[in-house]
Design a protein around this motif. Structure first.
Motif, PDB file in Angstrom:
ATOM      1  N   VAL A   1     -11.656  23.409  -8.609  1.00  0.00           N
ATOM      2  CA  VAL A   1     -12.826  22.672  -8.140  1.00  0.00           C
ATOM      3  C   VAL A   1     -12.485  21.192  -8.258  1.00  0.00           C
ATOM      4  CG1 VAL A   1     -15.287  22.223  -8.456  1.00  0.00           C
ATOM      5  CG2 VAL A   1     -14.354  24.500  -8.957  1.00  0.00           C
ATOM      6  N   THR A   2     -12.713  20.439  -7.199  1.00  0.00           N
ATOM      7  CA  THR A   2     -12.375  19.013  -7.217  1.00  0.00           C
ATOM      8  C   THR A   2     -13.574  18.168  -6.790  1.00  0.00           C
ATOM      9  OG1 THR A   2     -11.632  18.866  -4.912  1.00  0.00           O
ATOM     10  CG2 THR A   2     -10.023  19.628  -6.531  1.00  0.00           C
ATOM     11  N   ASP A   3     -13.490  16.895  -7.094  1.00  0.00           N
ATOM     12  CA  ASP A   3     -14.549  15.974  -6.671  1.00  0.00           C
ATOM     13  C   ASP A   3     -14.154  15.222  -5.397  1.00  0.00           C
ATOM     14  OD1 ASP A   3     -12.669  14.127  -7.507  1.00  0.00           O
ATOM     15  OD2 ASP A   3     -13.798  13.478  -9.265  1.00  0.00           O
ATOM     16  N   ASN A   4     -13.024  15.644  -4.802  1.00  0.00           N
ATOM     17  CA  ASN A   4     -12.545  15.028  -3.561  1.00  0.00           C
ATOM     18  C   ASN A   4     -11.879  16.104  -2.709  1.00  0.00           C
ATOM     19  OD1 ASN A   4     -11.161  13.655  -1.524  1.00  0.00           O
ATOM     20  ND2 ASN A   4     -10.674  11.908  -2.822  1.00  0.00           N
ATOM     21  N   GLU A   5     -12.480  16.414  -1.592  1.00  0.00           N
ATOM     22  CA  GLU A   5     -11.971  17.491  -0.745  1.00  0.00           C
ATOM     23  C   GLU A   5     -10.587  17.174  -0.184  1.00  0.00           C
ATOM     24  OE1 GLU A   5     -13.822  20.444   2.676  1.00  0.00           O
ATOM     25  OE2 GLU A   5     -14.480  18.357   2.598  1.00  0.00           O
ATOM     26  N   ASN A   6     -10.286  15.894  -0.030  1.00  0.00           N
ATOM     27  CA  ASN A   6      -9.030  15.488   0.605  1.00  0.00           C
ATOM     28  C   ASN A   6      -7.800  15.737  -0.262  1.00  0.00           C
ATOM     29  OD1 ASN A   6     -10.306  14.555   2.973  1.00  0.00           O
ATOM     30  ND2 ASN A   6     -10.762  12.589   2.010  1.00  0.00           N
ATOM     31  N   VAL A   7      -7.983  15.995  -1.561  1.00  0.00           N
ATOM     32  CA  VAL A   7      -6.814  16.240  -2.413  1.00  0.00           C
ATOM     33  C   VAL A   7      -6.354  17.692  -2.341  1.00  0.00           C
ATOM     34  CG1 VAL A   7      -7.550  14.428  -4.005  1.00  0.00           C
ATOM     35  CG2 VAL A   7      -8.109  16.819  -4.531  1.00  0.00           C
ATOM     36  N   LEU A   8      -7.117  18.553  -1.675  1.00  0.00           N
ATOM     37  CA  LEU A   8      -6.755  19.963  -1.568  1.00  0.00           C
ATOM     38  C   LEU A   8      -5.804  20.183  -0.395  1.00  0.00           C
ATOM     39  CD1 LEU A   8     -10.273  21.535  -2.187  1.00  0.00           C
ATOM     40  CD2 LEU A   8      -8.364  21.403  -3.815  1.00  0.00           C
ATOM     41  N   PRO A   9      -4.819  21.071  -0.543  1.00  0.00           N
ATOM     42  CA  PRO A   9      -3.886  21.341   0.547  1.00  0.00           C
ATOM     43  C   PRO A   9      -4.611  21.953   1.742  1.00  0.00           C
ATOM     44  CG  PRO A   9      -3.074  22.227  -1.529  1.00  0.00           C
ATOM     45  CD  PRO A   9      -4.503  21.839  -1.742  1.00  0.00           C
ATOM     46  N   PRO A  10      -4.150  21.688   2.963  1.00  0.00           N
ATOM     47  CA  PRO A  10      -4.756  22.302   4.144  1.00  0.00           C
ATOM     48  C   PRO A  10      -4.603  23.823   4.095  1.00  0.00           C
ATOM     49  CG  PRO A  10      -3.315  20.486   4.766  1.00  0.00           C
ATOM     50  CD  PRO A  10      -3.069  20.768   3.313  1.00  0.00           C
ATOM     51  N   MET A  11      -5.533  24.545   4.714  1.00  0.00           N
ATOM     52  CA  MET A  11      -5.467  26.000   4.744  1.00  0.00           C
ATOM     53  C   MET A  11      -4.166  26.470   5.375  1.00  0.00           C
ATOM     54  SD  MET A  11      -6.881  28.771   3.860  1.00  0.00           S
ATOM     55  CE  MET A  11      -6.883  30.525   4.211  1.00  0.00           C
ATOM     56  N   ALA A  12      -3.616  25.678   6.294  1.00  0.00           N
ATOM     57  CA  ALA A  12      -2.381  26.058   6.971  1.00  0.00           C
ATOM     58  C   ALA A  12      -1.220  26.211   5.996  1.00  0.00           C
ATOM     59  CB  ALA A  12      -2.026  25.019   8.030  1.00  0.00           C
ATOM     60  N   CYS A  13      -1.350  25.618   4.801  1.00  0.00           N
ATOM     61  CA  CYS A  13      -0.271  25.677   3.806  1.00  0.00           C
ATOM     62  C   CYS A  13      -0.328  26.962   2.969  1.00  0.00           C
ATOM     63  CB  CYS A  13      -0.353  24.491   2.858  1.00  0.00           C
ATOM     64  SG  CYS A  13      -0.062  22.889   3.632  1.00  0.00           S
ATOM     65  N   SER A  14      -1.407  27.717   3.068  1.00  0.00           N
ATOM     66  CA  SER A  14      -1.651  28.790   2.116  1.00  0.00           C
ATOM     67  C   SER A  14      -0.541  29.831   2.067  1.00  0.00           C
ATOM     68  CB  SER A  14      -2.988  29.474   2.408  1.00  0.00           C
ATOM     69  OG  SER A  14      -2.968  30.097   3.680  1.00  0.00           O
ATOM     70  N   GLU A  15       0.023  30.192   3.209  1.00  0.00           N
ATOM     71  CA  GLU A  15       1.053  31.222   3.220  1.00  0.00           C
ATOM     72  C   GLU A  15       2.451  30.640   3.389  1.00  0.00           C
ATOM     73  OE1 GLU A  15       0.136  34.725   5.487  1.00  0.00           O
ATOM     74  OE2 GLU A  15      -1.992  34.335   5.343  1.00  0.00           O
ATOM     75  N   CYS A  16       2.570  29.334   3.186  1.00  0.00           N
ATOM     76  CA  CYS A  16       3.865  28.668   3.291  1.00  0.00           C
ATOM     77  C   CYS A  16       4.659  28.916   2.014  1.00  0.00           C
ATOM     78  CB  CYS A  16       3.667  27.171   3.509  1.00  0.00           C
ATOM     79  SG  CYS A  16       5.192  26.218   3.551  1.00  0.00           S
ATOM     80  N   PHE A  17       5.982  28.998   2.137  1.00  0.00           N
ATOM     81  CA  PHE A  17       6.822  29.137   0.951  1.00  0.00           C
ATOM     82  C   PHE A  17       6.892  27.837   0.168  1.00  0.00           C
ATOM     83  CE2 PHE A  17       8.559  32.673   3.482  1.00  0.00           C
ATOM     84  CZ  PHE A  17       8.332  33.691   2.574  1.00  0.00           C
ATOM     85  N   GLY A  18       6.405  26.736   0.755  1.00  0.00           N
ATOM     86  CA  GLY A  18       6.248  25.508   0.015  1.00  0.00           C
ATOM     87  C   GLY A  18       7.479  24.636  -0.102  1.00  0.00           C
ATOM     88  N   ARG A  19       8.413  24.765   0.830  1.00  0.00           N
ATOM     89  CA  ARG A  19       9.562  23.868   0.778  1.00  0.00           C
ATOM     90  C   ARG A  19       9.130  22.449   1.125  1.00  0.00           C
ATOM     91  NH1 ARG A  19      11.519  27.326   4.475  1.00  0.00           N
ATOM     92  NH2 ARG A  19      11.892  25.586   5.912  1.00  0.00           N
ATOM     93  N   VAL A  20       9.624  21.460   0.392  1.00  0.00           N
ATOM     94  CA  VAL A  20       9.247  20.072   0.626  1.00  0.00           C
ATOM     95  C   VAL A  20       9.629  19.627   2.031  1.00  0.00           C
ATOM     96  CG1 VAL A  20       9.740  17.689  -0.051  1.00  0.00           C
ATOM     97  CG2 VAL A  20       9.304  19.413  -1.805  1.00  0.00           C
ATOM     98  N   ASP A  21      10.734  20.174   2.563  1.00  0.00           N
ATOM     99  CA  ASP A  21      11.168  19.785   3.905  1.00  0.00           C
ATOM    100  C   ASP A  21      10.556  20.664   4.991  1.00  0.00           C
ATOM    101  OD1 ASP A  21      12.479  22.092   3.303  1.00  0.00           O
ATOM    102  OD2 ASP A  21      14.458  21.454   3.990  1.00  0.00           O
ATOM    103  N   GLY A  22       9.545  21.470   4.603  1.00  0.00           N
ATOM    104  CA  GLY A  22       8.985  22.432   5.543  1.00  0.00           C
ATOM    105  C   GLY A  22       8.189  21.815   6.680  1.00  0.00           C
ATOM    106  N   CYS A  23       7.435  20.764   6.402  1.00  0.00           N
ATOM    107  CA  CYS A  23       6.648  20.147   7.469  1.00  0.00           C
ATOM    108  C   CYS A  23       6.319  18.712   7.074  1.00  0.00           C
ATOM    109  CB  CYS A  23       5.355  20.932   7.746  1.00  0.00           C
ATOM    110  SG  CYS A  23       4.071  20.709   6.500  1.00  0.00           S
ATOM    111  N   ARG A  24       5.738  17.989   7.985  1.00  0.00           N
ATOM    112  CA  ARG A  24       5.433  16.581   7.746  1.00  0.00           C
ATOM    113  C   ARG A  24       4.469  16.405   6.581  1.00  0.00           C
ATOM    114  NH1 ARG A  24       3.724  13.408  12.970  1.00  0.00           N
ATOM    115  NH2 ARG A  24       5.822  14.131  13.484  1.00  0.00           N
TER     116      ARG A  24
END
Length: 227
Positions: free
Chosen positions: A197-220
């Motif tokens: 739970v956060t007090d700022n919605e913008n600090v949460l990752p986009p839903m598009a990231c949810s199933e990503c393997f999370g590589r730093v070089d994966g997307c912009r």
């Protein structure tokens, strides 16, 4: 909230489960063929699963459990690339949970199509129970606070084997759920999740990231945030 169990009846989540089933099956309900297949799927559901018990076990960890991009409970640490994007200064609370729809299978293995239907229904009911549970969590948080999408094993770069860590924190056995050495949860129609739970919605990752393997070089998105 400490080790609270939420129970949902089949009827409570059926409408959403039906929508999830249709989406997962790729049905176009304007097509007669797909309407016929859906009628068959509903018939199989009623025959094989006239009742279904959906359960959620949830523990409120509090905001202090989230630190340095990790969830820490005693000696147990749970991390994923998704966490590393969330500034702990904006985290106001954290929850950990397990959701299960129980066993979903049929005895007659010769009816392969029916087994596919039941398997898809099981996943759809887990998703529907998750949706209802999230509504209950949102009702408890304060105005100006935001509930994250679920972080969990296999999502946002969190290793699937981390289900074992969840089992050390939660009494999964109280819901009849066990975790194998491989990290597989049994019954298979179960999922583990952490919500921030956060007090700022913008600090949460986009839903598009949810199933990503999370590589730093994966997307912009990750490249920018890693700087």
């Amino acid at each position: 909230m400490k080790d609270k169990i939420f129970n949902y009846a089949k009827a409570q989540v059926f409408d959403n489960a039906k929508d999830f089933f249709i989406e997962a099956s790729g049905f176009d309900m304007k097509k007669p063929r797909h309407q016929k297949m859906m009628d068959e799927a509903l018939s199989v559901l009623e025959k094989e699963k006239p009742e279904a018990a959906l359960s959620v076990l949830c523990t409120k960890l509090g905001k202090d459990a989230y630190t340095s991009g990790k969830i820490k409970v005693g000696d147990i640490e749970i991390s994923c690339n998704g966490f590393s994007r969330v500034d702990e200064a904006h985290v106001t609370d954290a929850y950990i949970c397990v959701i299960t729809a129980g066993e979903w299978h049929i005895e007659d293995a010769r009816r392969a199509r029916h087994q596919v239907y039941i398997d898809t229904w099981g996943t759809a009911f887990v998703d529907a129970a998750k949706m209802l549970f999230e509504e209950e969590l949102k009702a408890q948080i304060k105005n100006g606070e935001y509930l994250s999408d679920p972080f969990g094993p296999g999502y946002y770069g969190m290793p699937s084997s981390d289900t074992r860590k969840f089992a050390e924190i939660l009494d999964m056995g109280s819901l009849g759920v066990e975790v194998r050495e491989s990290g597989i949860m049994v019954p298979l129609k179960s999922m583990a999740a952490i919500y921030l739970v956060t007090d700022n919605e913008n600090v949460l990752p986009p839903m598009a990231c949810s199933e990503c393997f999370g590589r730093v070089d994966g997307c912009r998105y990750c490249r920018n945030l890693s700087k």
